[in-house]
Design a protein around this motif. Structure first.
Motif: not given
Lengths: 456, 278
Positions: A382-389, B69-72, B179-187
């Motif tokens: 929850q509350l993570s960007p993955a959820q929104q995705a 935003v911060v990790p990016l 950018l790739f690492v960012w994508l990895l962490f975030v999504f």
């Protein structure tokens, strides 16, 4: 009779004035005075500390003048009342009961004594606070009950009432106890109490036709856990910050016929939890004019729950407004009564005809929510960007779209605020100072960089 | 190592950041979004209940903003630091001066950290004023901790960005990797872990341990625990973590985030020190 009362009072005052010098001394033998009193007497007890375990078995009134202290010295029950109707205990500080949980040692323990009145007392360091059995028509009012500093499993109940019909529990403050619990207690009133930091703020077992009104119940594992009871009325209560593994504002387990109006459920893990409630087929439950605000989950339903009706409630910024456990079939619960629905803060429709009702139905349909409902471990995300995705993907590609959970055909456009007084908000000045400090920090960083050319 | 040299490089780095268009863009977007979010979430419905709420929606949206935003920001800024200077040839010039490589790296790292701190402080400061100005929830501690943990997250991501910068010799490559690492962490990380949870029915213990590997998850959990004093919003996993580690949980989180600061920085210094080709 009147003469006798006067005599006893004078006797007590004489006794005390001759003996009470330091607070710690026992002014006179209170138990002896109780034993000598006749039924119907009013004993006015002067200030002082009275040590011992006191026992009452006749209809008398004990009235503390300037808050005398009854001290159980951490042994047994401080006051026990047995088979004595019309006893009144008023204006005492009652402290240091024993701490044996198996003996249910209490500040005031009462059995078979109907028409009891316990009011304006302060209980300190007691295992159980006020424990009443088989004493109908009793009144527990305006007491402050403080528990022993124990872990939850070894605590006793702040107030416990068994088999005592038509009991009134009014205006008490109970802190850090286990429960305020009523068993087999019909036609009772629980009103204007403040119950904080316990296990179950309020706990009903087999209690029918009770009124719960104007209470402030906060910081417990469960605000009010109502079980196996029928026809309960909840109104103008505040259930706030009840969190933890259970963490319900109100939990309804096999309860029949709750009518909840004008309550606020705020910042609980779950606002109201429905477990097989209403239990019987001919019962309906209504929730009207309640506000569910900032809970992790507003309402949570077990799969088999039916026949709950919601209208004119406000669901405001709950992380998940309505959750279903498991993959059960949610049906026969209505969010519209007589063409009036509820307010939903995440409603995206409009009201073109300006009748206060949205023209499009509110449809609860979120892929991530339904995933969480099916597998609660996913709440971690929850509350993570993955959820929104995930939710975005579901909106963009209809094949991912889950079945709608429910819909409200006539959603309200503005929330309705129940008439209860919320606690005062914290002062805003720390936030001001902090924010201005942060902005100054930015200035300092810029200065550090910009000033170098001038310095060197 | 001379502190004076480090400080000089640090200040030069801040000055460079102030002239960097990318940096300004990040500052603008972070600050703007933070302001907008805190204004929107408080001016909406439910204002009458702010006395009850934790930050509620404001905090939730701020956490989301930080996660995005911060990790990016930190990764790309870090990735651009050494690689861009190398491309311009200024790095070789700098190293020709009487400075050693540790001083250069520390100066750059600390300077960029302070620049990032400036951005975060500006964004949070302005949104804090918005919150206070609307009489919103104003418990100091959760807000302060949110800022602090955001900064720690930025430090970790910056450290990782510098590692990328040292490995990739060209700044375009470095930015791409960042950018790739960012994508990895975030999504990708979260979605992958979600899929794994569903497919293999991971036990809660394993799920929690795996979540600790993602600094973004750790940031989120730390922020939530300071806001709510509990993690039950994260369901069984959060409750498990709190019941198992209790008061040590914050230290566990801090430790997990510090690892991301120290280890990438250490490795990048090692590599940078070995390199002869400048």
């Amino acid at each position: 009779m009147k003469k006798q009362l006067l005599f006893i009072t004078i006797l007590l005052i004489l006794l005390s004035s001759s003996l009470v010098s330091a607070e710690t001394q026992t002014p006179f033998n209170l138990q002896q005075a109780i034993d000598r009193a006749a039924p119907g007497d009013i004993l006015q007890i002067p200030a002082g500390v009275y040590h011992g375990n006191f026992f009452i078995s006749k209809s008398i009134t004990l009235e503390g003048i300037d808050q005398p202290i009854l001290d159980g010295d951490n042994q047994g029950y401080v006051i026990s009342i047995n088979q004595a109707p019309h006893v009144t205990i008023r204006g005492f500080i009652i402290r240091n009961s024993g701490s044996k949980l198996e003996k249910e040692e209490a500040g005031i323990a009462v059995s078979e004594s109907p028409h009891l009145i316990v009011e304006n007392n302060r209980l300190e360091n007691t295992l159980f606070g006020i424990y009443i059995k088989d004493s109908a028509h009793s009144r527990i009012a305006y007491n402050t009950i403080g528990a022993k500093p124990l872990d939850v499993p070894s605590r006793g109940d702040g107030i416990r009432v068994w088999y005592s019909e038509e009991t009134e529990i009014i205006g008490n403050r109970v802190d850090k106890g286990r429960d305020v619990v009523l068993w087999y207690n019909n036609n009772s009133i629980v009103s204007k109490n403040t119950i904080t930091n316990g296990r179950y703020g309020l706990h009903f077992m087999y209690c029918d036709d009770n009124l719960v009104e104007g209470n402030y119940i906060s910081g417990n594992s469960v605000g009010a856990f109502l079980m196996y009871s029928r026809r309960l009325t909840l109104q103008h209560n505040i259930f706030a910050n009840n969190r933890g593994p259970s963490g319900y504002g109100v939990g309804l387990k096999e309860v029949d016929g709750v009518e909840a109006t004008d309550n606020i459920f705020a910042s609980n893990r779950i606002g109201t939890y429905f477990d097989n409630s209403p239990a019987s087929y001919d019962m309906k439950q209504h929730f009207r004019y309640n506000a569910f605000v900032h809970n992790d989950i507003g309402l949570m339903f077990n799969p088999s729950v039916r026949r709950n009706f919601f209208s004119q409630n406000s669901f405001i910024d709950n992380l998940e407004q309505v959750a279903l456990t498991g993959s059960g079939n949610f049906r026969d619960n209505e969010f519209t009564i007589d063409e009036v629905g509820n307010f939903w803060s995440d409603y995206v429709g409009y009201d073109a005809d300006e009748n206060g009702l949205g023209d499009l139905p509110y449809i609860s349909q979120s892929l991530f929510e339904s995933m969480m409902d099916n597998n609660s471990k996913l709440r971690l995300f929850q509350l993570s960007p993955a959820q929104q995705a995930i939710n975005l993907a579901a909106r963009a590609f209809p094949i991912f779209r889950p079945k709608p959970k429910f819909s409200d055909d006539y959603p309200l456009m503005t929330p309705i605020i129940p008439e209860v007084t919320p606690p005062p908000p914290p002062p805003t000045w720390p936030m001001w100072i902090m924010s201005i400090g942060l902005i100054m920090a930015t200035g300092l960083v810029i200065y550090t960089g910009k000033s170098m050319w001038r310095w060197e | 190592m001379e502190i004076r040299v480090v400080v000089t490089i640090l200040r030069k780095e801040i000055d460079d950041s102030l002239n960097n268009y990318w940096f300004m863009l990040y500052t603008l977007s972070f600050t703007g979004l933070a302001l907008l979010l805190s204004w929107l979430s408080l001016s909406g419905s439910g204002t009458g209940y702010t006395g009850f709420a934790g930050f509620g929606r404001t905090a939730a949206s701020l956490i989301n903003l930080v996660l995005l935003v911060v990790p990016l920001m930190a990764l790309t800024i870090g990735a651009g630091s050494l690689s861009a200077e190398q491309e311009r040839g200024t790095l070789a010039y700098l190293l020709a001066q009487p400075v050693n490589r540790l001083e250069v790296m520390l100066g750059k790292y600390l300077g960029l950290s302070l620049s990032l701190l400036g951005v975060l402080a500006l964004g949070f400061g302005l949104s804090g004023i918005t919150i206070a100005g609307q009489g919103g929830q104003s418990d100091l501690w959760p807000f302060a901790v949110l800022v602090l943990f955001s900064f720690i997250l930025a430090l970790g991501m910056l450290s990782l960005g510098m590692l990328i910068s040292v490995i990739a010799h060209k700044s375009a490559v470095a930015t791409g990797i960042a950018l790739f690492v960012w994508l990895l962490f975030v999504f990708v990380g979260d979605l992958g872990l979600m899929g794994t949870t569903l497919a293999f029915k991971l036990p809660i213990r394993t799920l929690f341990s795996l979540a600790l590997l993602n600094p973004l998850q750790v940031f989120k959990m730390s922020a939530l625990i300071s806001l709510n004093t509990s993690l039950d919003v994260l369901g069984p996993t959060g409750i498990y973590a709190l019941q198992t580690y209790r008061d040590n949980l914050v230290w566990l989180f801090l430790g997990a985030m510090t690892v991301w600061i120290v280890i990438p920085f250490g490795i990048s210094y090692f590599i940078f020190n070995q390199r002869g080709d400048l």
